[in-house]
Design a protein around this motif. Sequence first.
Motif, PDB file in Angstrom:
ATOM      1  N   MET A  32       0.841  -1.197   0.000  1.00 47.85           N
ATOM      2  CA  MET A  32       0.000   0.000   0.000  1.00 47.85           C
ATOM      3  C   MET A  32       0.878   1.250   0.000  1.00 47.85           C
ATOM      4  O   MET A  32       1.634   1.484   0.947  1.00 47.85           O
ATOM      5  N   ALA A  33       0.792   2.027  -1.063  1.00 55.53           N
ATOM      6  CA  ALA A  33       1.504   3.305  -1.141  1.00 55.53           C
ATOM      7  C   ALA A  33       0.609   4.350  -0.481  1.00 55.53           C
ATOM      8  O   ALA A  33      -0.430   4.728  -1.024  1.00 55.53           O
ATOM      9  N   LEU A  34       0.994   4.794   0.710  1.00 55.73           N
ATOM     10  CA  LEU A  34       0.135   5.683   1.493  1.00 55.73           C
ATOM     11  C   LEU A  34       0.576   7.135   1.479  1.00 55.73           C
ATOM     12  O   LEU A  34      -0.185   8.004   1.905  1.00 55.73           O
ATOM     13  N   THR A  35       1.786   7.404   1.039  1.00 57.81           N
ATOM     14  CA  THR A  35       2.251   8.791   1.049  1.00 57.81           C
ATOM     15  C   THR A  35       2.100   9.422  -0.322  1.00 57.81           C
ATOM     16  O   THR A  35       2.260   8.764  -1.350  1.00 57.81           O
ATOM     17  N   ARG A  36       1.761  10.706  -0.342  1.00 58.51           N
ATOM     18  CA  ARG A  36       1.666  11.445  -1.604  1.00 58.51           C
ATOM     19  C   ARG A  36       3.027  11.942  -2.065  1.00 58.51           C
ATOM     20  O   ARG A  36       3.179  12.412  -3.183  1.00 58.51           O
TER      21      ARG A  36
END
Length: 380
Positions: A32-36
């Motif tokens: 899961m890529a959670l950072t912008r």
Amino acid sequence: MRVLAALSGGVDSAVAAARVLDAGHDVVGVHMALTRNRAATRSGSRGCCSIEDASDARWAAEILGIPFYVWDLSEQFEERVVADFLAEYRAGRTPNPCVRCNERVKFDALLERALALGFDAVATGHYARLTGGAATGHPGRTAGLELRRAVDAAKDQSYVLAISGREGLSRALFPLGDAPSKAAVRAEAERRGLPVAAKPDSYDICFIADGDTRGFLTRSLGTSKGALVSPDGKILGTHSGYFGFTVGQRRGLGLTRPAPDGRPRYVIETRPATNEVVVGPAELLHRSAVDGQELVLLAEPNPLGEGAVGWRDVTVQVRAHGRSVPADVAVDPVARTLRADLRQPLRGLAAGQSIVIYGTADAGSGGERALAQATVSQSR
């Protein structure tokens, strides 16, 4: 079962995925890529969901021989976790973003996508134990589902999982719940040839990688000069925003003069309406009763007499790794509230914290069971 294994890039999720694979399930890994901030990097043990973590997750999947994907959940994370974190501090409460992330991202957004793609369950590296649901080969079944503490009490994460409720947990697998220790998990990872065996754990708030929570809040919410006051209203100093303080805090108060009796002072209360921070002696932090809202029931309450329901002789926990204290708890399932009368006082309770109720271990159960969860509304 078709199982989606959430690979964070750490040792726990990698070993969890390996164990699910060993159990004969059809496993697909997802990070899961959670950072912008796509250039985000990890700083020692601080932060997670970085470029390095995504690479480590991919590497682990290759060694396990399972398909691997990266899902961009940064928008959901920003809206459901970070925005909530800021709103709670703005309201003078102290949230636990890990609790919200588990509820709203890992067991909401992730599971929603997994089910839409035909997966039966989601596996993670959390330290907790489940009986019923996917754990017994019946994903989605809530009847008989129980959430219990992990074997390794020091790593137990049932506290942050309880908010997901029986519905959210019914399709979850926690393969590390019976692991005797984190050292044993690392040793297993090394035996399996997983490259993350010695990778340090992440800690603190993942989206504040430098660990400066007050700085993050100031950058996000701005500054607003206010007063530090004693319980009787005497002005002791100034601050740049009530939201930079939390109940029980001792350090960083900015006071230049000690208390008249020489004892340390703590944050007793924050007052958003007046932008005041109340500081005082430690004994003012002690609480013997806690009220909670947004109740999540993980077990059916017992009759307490006169129409009341709840549990007697249970324990409550209000911090992820805080001590549990004995209590009697009454709940209102319709209003979704609870009241816990503590038999031992707790110190530094703040509105916004998560409170989890645990039942004592049943014979042969091998661990305390989570009975209910709520968000602290007030304490006395």
